[in-house]
Scaffold this motif. Structure first.
Motif, PDB file in Angstrom:
ATOM      1  N   ASN A  24       0.821  -1.208   0.000  1.00 11.35           N
ATOM      2  CA  ASN A  24       0.000   0.000   0.000  1.00 11.35           C
ATOM      3  C   ASN A  24       0.862   1.268   0.000  1.00 11.35           C
ATOM      4  O   ASN A  24       0.521   2.260  -0.627  1.00 11.35           O
ATOM      5  CB  ASN A  24      -0.947  -0.006   1.203  1.00 11.35           C
ATOM      6  CG  ASN A  24      -1.998   1.066   1.126  1.00 11.35           C
ATOM      7  OD1 ASN A  24      -2.399   1.481   0.047  1.00 11.35           O
ATOM      8  ND2 ASN A  24      -2.456   1.511   2.280  1.00 11.35           N
ATOM      9  N   ILE A  25       1.993   1.202   0.686  1.00 15.52           N
ATOM     10  CA  ILE A  25       2.909   2.348   0.719  1.00 15.52           C
ATOM     11  C   ILE A  25       3.509   2.575  -0.664  1.00 15.52           C
ATOM     12  O   ILE A  25       3.687   3.709  -1.100  1.00 15.52           O
ATOM     13  CB  ILE A  25       4.037   2.126   1.756  1.00 15.52           C
ATOM     14  CG1 ILE A  25       3.454   2.116   3.175  1.00 15.52           C
ATOM     15  CG2 ILE A  25       5.130   3.183   1.624  1.00 15.52           C
ATOM     16  CD1 ILE A  25       4.426   1.643   4.221  1.00 15.52           C
ATOM     17  N   THR A  69       4.394   8.579   6.913  1.00 17.46           N
ATOM     18  CA  THR A  69       3.905   7.646   5.896  1.00 17.46           C
ATOM     19  C   THR A  69       2.407   7.415   6.054  1.00 17.46           C
ATOM     20  O   THR A  69       1.660   7.439   5.082  1.00 17.46           O
ATOM     21  CB  THR A  69       4.661   6.309   5.986  1.00 17.46           C
ATOM     22  OG1 THR A  69       6.055   6.559   5.805  1.00 17.46           O
ATOM     23  CG2 THR A  69       4.177   5.327   4.940  1.00 17.46           C
ATOM     24  N   ASN A  70       1.967   7.192   7.296  1.00 19.65           N
ATOM     25  CA  ASN A  70       0.545   6.959   7.541  1.00 19.65           C
ATOM     26  C   ASN A  70      -0.294   8.169   7.158  1.00 19.65           C
ATOM     27  O   ASN A  70      -1.386   8.020   6.611  1.00 19.65           O
ATOM     28  CB  ASN A  70       0.296   6.584   8.994  1.00 19.65           C
ATOM     29  CG  ASN A  70       0.762   5.181   9.310  1.00 19.65           C
ATOM     30  OD1 ASN A  70       0.784   4.319   8.445  1.00 19.65           O
ATOM     31  ND2 ASN A  70       1.140   4.942  10.546  1.00 19.65           N
ATOM     32  N   ILE A  73      -0.601   8.367   3.290  1.00 24.08           N
ATOM     33  CA  ILE A  73      -1.537   7.399   2.707  1.00 24.08           C
ATOM     34  C   ILE A  73      -2.914   7.471   3.375  1.00 24.08           C
ATOM     35  O   ILE A  73      -3.757   6.615   3.154  1.00 24.08           O
ATOM     36  CB  ILE A  73      -0.986   5.959   2.736  1.00 24.08           C
ATOM     37  CG1 ILE A  73      -0.778   5.474   4.166  1.00 24.08           C
ATOM     38  CG2 ILE A  73       0.268   5.826   1.922  1.00 24.08           C
ATOM     39  CD1 ILE A  73      -0.443   4.002   4.274  1.00 24.08           C
TER      40      ILE A  73
END
Length: 108
Positions: A24-25, A69-70, A73
């Protein structure tokens, strides 16, 4: 410490949810292995009294990366925030030890 041990182990052994998360990243699975190794190194560092502060500082840096990162996304993680705060607290409490470890490397 147990959370980092579990997460690092799950990343290195290819747990399906970790593989999916790193897919997903979009950075590639190499990042999963890299982060897993860093998390386990942080756990080992937390077990060595002289390295606790430096390990906590490294784990805090990892959690900053995880939070960024979280957020990118669009998947806020309260766990990452809590682990960041705990790591920063430990690093701050051991700041004199971290300074002592870094001082010889910076003086000539």
């Amino acid at each position: 410490m147990i959370v980092f041990l579990a997460a690092g182990t799950a990343k290195l052994f290819g747990a399906a949810e970790m593989v999916a998360a790193f897919d997903n990243i979009g950075a590639g699975q190499w990042l999963r292995y890299f982060v897993g190794v860093l998390e386990l190194a942080g756990v080992v560092g937390l077990l060595v009294p002289r390295l606790v502060g430096l390990a906590a500082l490294g784990l805090a840096a990892l959690m900053i990366g995880a939070m960024i990162t979280n957020l990118v996304i669009d998947d806020f993680s309260l766990l990452a925030l809590v682990l960041l705060l705990l790591s920063v607290t430990v690093a701050w409490g051991r700041r004199n030890g971290v300074a002592a470890l870094l001082r010889p490397a910076t003086t000539g």
